[in-house]
Write an enzyme that holds these catalytic residues in place. Sequence first.
Site, PDB file in Angstrom:
ATOM      1  N   ALA A   1      17.876-125.328  64.444  1.00 28.88           N
ATOM      2  CA  ALA A   1      16.535-125.405  65.015  1.00 28.88           C
ATOM      3  C   ALA A   1      16.412-126.573  65.986  1.00 28.88           C
ATOM      4  CB  ALA A   1      15.491-125.522  63.903  1.00 28.88           C
TER       5      ALA A   1
ATOM      6  N   CYS B   1      26.108-120.509  57.346  1.00 24.27           N
ATOM      7  CA  CYS B   1      26.335-119.189  56.744  1.00 24.27           C
ATOM      8  C   CYS B   1      27.814-118.829  56.699  1.00 24.27           C
ATOM      9  CB  CYS B   1      25.583-118.122  57.529  1.00 24.27           C
ATOM     10  SG  CYS B   1      23.796-118.376  57.594  1.00 24.27           S
TER      11      CYS B   1
END
Length: 465
Positions: A21, A54
């Site tokens: 982000a 991830c």
Amino acid sequence: MSTGAARGTRERLVVVGGDAAGMSAASQARRLKGPDELEIVAFERGHFSSFSACGIPYWVGGDVTERDALIARTPEEHRARDIDLRMRTEVTEIDVVGGRVRARDVDSGAQSWTSYDKLVIGTGARPIRPELPGIDAPGVHGVQTLDDGQALLDTLARTRGRRAVVVGAGYIGVEMAEALINRGYEVTVVNRGREPMSTLDPDMGRMVHEAMEGLGITMVDDAEVTEVLTGDDGRVRAVATRDAEFPADVVVLGIGVRPETTLAEAAGLPIGAHGGLLTDLAMRVRGHGNIWAGGDCVEVLDLVSGQERHIPLGTHANKHGQVVGTNVGGGYATFPGVVGTAVSKVCDLEIARTGLREKDARRAGLRFVTATIESTSRAGYYPDASPMTVKMLAERRTGRLLGVQIVGREGAGKRVDIAAVALTAGMTVEQMTALDLGYAPPFSPVWDPVLVAARKAAREVERQR
């Protein structure tokens, strides 16, 4: 006089957090405003920027061979674009009134203040680490950053024994269990829920349980860890529940994460019921015109239930960053919310969900019907057609789609995207039955499994009206 005015016409953007982000916001703001208009200073306490958390289980398991393959953009690449990214520097305080942050060099301990005109908070989430005896013993690992992944691999390389216990059976727990099996470990998963993957309803989670046992993983459900036992050398030797002990040479915590909002809360910024920062549609922190936030540290609007939720996913974080960077850079963008789509796998079993589970729908006060069907990924006569199960929830009165869960083999998981689009569009299950989806025997039966489930759900809605 603002700090920007004191420096001339150039404003300063400070970014706290150097991953998805934060650095997406910094990069987008830089695309819109050059260094002569906007100075960008970013702080990251770790060794790496813009990396894929991830991908860590697949690196640990050996599917991804190089750590650096998980890095989307290095600090040097960010600096080459006139973003002053300061690594190994942790922000320890946000002074909202003074418009500044205090940062500490992790290695030297030196501290300094940096003023800002605009602030972006992208502090992410922290792994849940329960306060249990022995939880900090050598050999017990959380896995959230590349540093965490490297520490786990170092432990695996040093450890002579081949017994691993994974605590928790959510996405990270399930993926790490498979990674350790791939490394040749005997793996036990201790899960406090009825079935693994609590993001699914228990009837769908049962299929994941069976698949994991098929891999040779020992599943222990309805069990809560009470203690991590250590040997004479201080290292982990077992994990204890109320009823049993499970020998372990390494322990991986996959219990989940919480928003990392310690700084924000101390600064008096608004925190929601799930512990995340509250923002408006532009990702601006509510009540603060020059502070934005995004990624795993914020709560987002669930478009299906209408409630705020914490859903930590890299897809959301990157979108948040794009929205924030656009707004900081003088444009206008919004993030309307999410429907809660996620996909994972255990070996060749694909697991996907979007929208609400049964308990989510009940919590939101919705009356609903369910439909579960079994189908195949291709035409039944086509070679290698594999089974899949689709479960669908629809609102009882209106037939509005509420959620879909899919468990199956190759070709099953990404079908959830059909449902994600339908949820976003607010479609009914009756409307879904008319969707014009691609068909050929190598790709789908004549009636795609998602549409078969929609037909069954539509009949159930009609029956209960």
